[in-house]
Design a protein around this motif. Structure first.
Motif, PDB file in Angstrom:
ATOM      1  N   ARG A  78       0.246  -3.458  -7.585  1.00 21.15           N
ATOM      2  CA  ARG A  78      -1.177  -3.182  -7.355  1.00 21.15           C
ATOM      3  C   ARG A  78      -2.017  -4.452  -7.500  1.00 21.15           C
ATOM      4  O   ARG A  78      -2.962  -4.674  -6.735  1.00 21.15           O
ATOM      5  CB  ARG A  78      -1.670  -2.109  -8.325  1.00 21.15           C
ATOM      6  N   ASP A  88       0.178   4.230 -12.156  1.00 17.83           N
ATOM      7  CA  ASP A  88      -0.324   2.866 -12.281  1.00 17.83           C
ATOM      8  C   ASP A  88       0.622   1.993 -13.102  1.00 17.83           C
ATOM      9  O   ASP A  88       0.816   0.812 -12.798  1.00 17.83           O
ATOM     10  CB  ASP A  88      -1.703   2.869 -12.957  1.00 17.83           C
ATOM     11  N   ARG A 101       0.842  -1.202   0.000  1.00 16.89           N
ATOM     12  CA  ARG A 101       0.000   0.000   0.000  1.00 16.89           C
ATOM     13  C   ARG A 101       0.872   1.244   0.000  1.00 16.89           C
ATOM     14  O   ARG A 101       0.595   2.214  -0.724  1.00 16.89           O
ATOM     15  CB  ARG A 101      -0.917  -0.018   1.225  1.00 16.89           C
ATOM     16  N   THR A 107       2.672   1.673  -3.489  1.00 16.17           N
ATOM     17  CA  THR A 107       1.844   2.094  -4.627  1.00 16.17           C
ATOM     18  C   THR A 107       1.164   3.441  -4.410  1.00 16.17           C
ATOM     19  O   THR A 107       0.571   3.979  -5.334  1.00 16.17           O
ATOM     20  CB  THR A 107       0.764   1.038  -4.902  1.00 16.17           C
TER      21      THR A 107
END
Length: 251
Positions: free
Chosen positions: A159, A152, A144, A147
């Motif tokens: 992820r 992305d 967590r 990212t």
């Protein structure tokens, strides 16, 4: 005055009750038609007029069907008949539904006497349960952080892995909490039927059959569970209703 069997009119069937049950004279069902009964011996079908050529599948019709059954459930045992069940006329209700299954309906009504259904829906507070998952799993916390506020494209693999771990952790948590809820409910009910549910906040959807004599005890138990899960999950109790999850008849 028209009656079931007139040209173009059939009998919409809601459920099966004891022949001595008194249906409220102002109870209306599908198409705002007055609801009545078609008796056969000591059982009866709850019916109303319906245009036999008209399909019944709208939300208003479904709500009317449920409203009739739930009203009846407050008066005595009722066996729900599947939504959309229409027979040609009153004679068909007797010959095709009540007569062939008369003994089975008798037994089912006996088993339901003094019992009603409730449905308990438990939903997590999404932010709280995700905070718990992060706090309890170091790998989830690491991914967590890795990212967070990152593109992305550059963290795609992390992820995906994070999503998998969170999903698995939520499944374990809901299973454990669900067992706690079910264990307490089981002490106060005669039957349980766990329903499938979805969503990140899902915890438990369960229908229960409760003895009227133990209703207050059951409701106090649910209040206690709500206090136990306060801040983590919201519990909603629906009912009493007809026993949709425990008996069913087809017309």
């Amino acid at each position: 005055m028209t009656t079931p069997g007139d040209v173009g009119l059939g009998c919409y069937v809601y459920g099966i009750v004891g022949a001595d049950l008194v249906v409220p004279p102002d109870l209306r069902g599908i198409g705002d038609q007055v609801v009545g009964v078609a008796p056969y011996g000591d059982v009866a079908a709850v019916i109303s007029l319906v245009d036999s050529e008209e399909a019944r599948a709208g939300r208003a019709d479904l709500l009317a069907h449920g409203r009739v059954l739930d009203t009846l459930a407050g008066l005595g045992p009722v066996i729900p008949v599947r939504f959309g069940s229409v027979l040609q006329n009153r004679d068909a209700v007797t010959s095709e539904l009540l007569e062939p299954d008369h003994e089975r309906f008798q037994l089912m009504l006996q088993e339901l006497t003094g019992r009603v259904q409730f449905t308990l829906r438990a939903r997590y507070d999404e932010q709280q349960v995700l905070s718990e998952v992060v706090a309890e799993n170091a790998e989830i916390a690491r991914l967590r952080e890795l990212t967070r506020e990152q593109p992305d494209e550059s963290t795609y693999g992390a992820r995906v892995r994070l999503g998998e771990l969170v999903s698995r952790a939520l499944e374990v948590k809901s299973t454990e909490d669900g067992r706690t809820l079910l264990a307490e409910l089981d002490r106060h009910v005669t039957a349980l039927n766990v329903r499938e549910s979805a969503g990140i906040d899902r915890l438990l959807d369960v229908a229960v059959l409760v003895e009227q004599a133990r209703r207050a005890e059951f409701e106090r138990a649910v209040e206690g569970l709500a206090e136990t899960f306060a801040g983590r999950a919201r519990l909603k109790l629906i009912g009493p209703t007809a026993p949709y999850d425990f008996v069913d008849a087809e017309a």
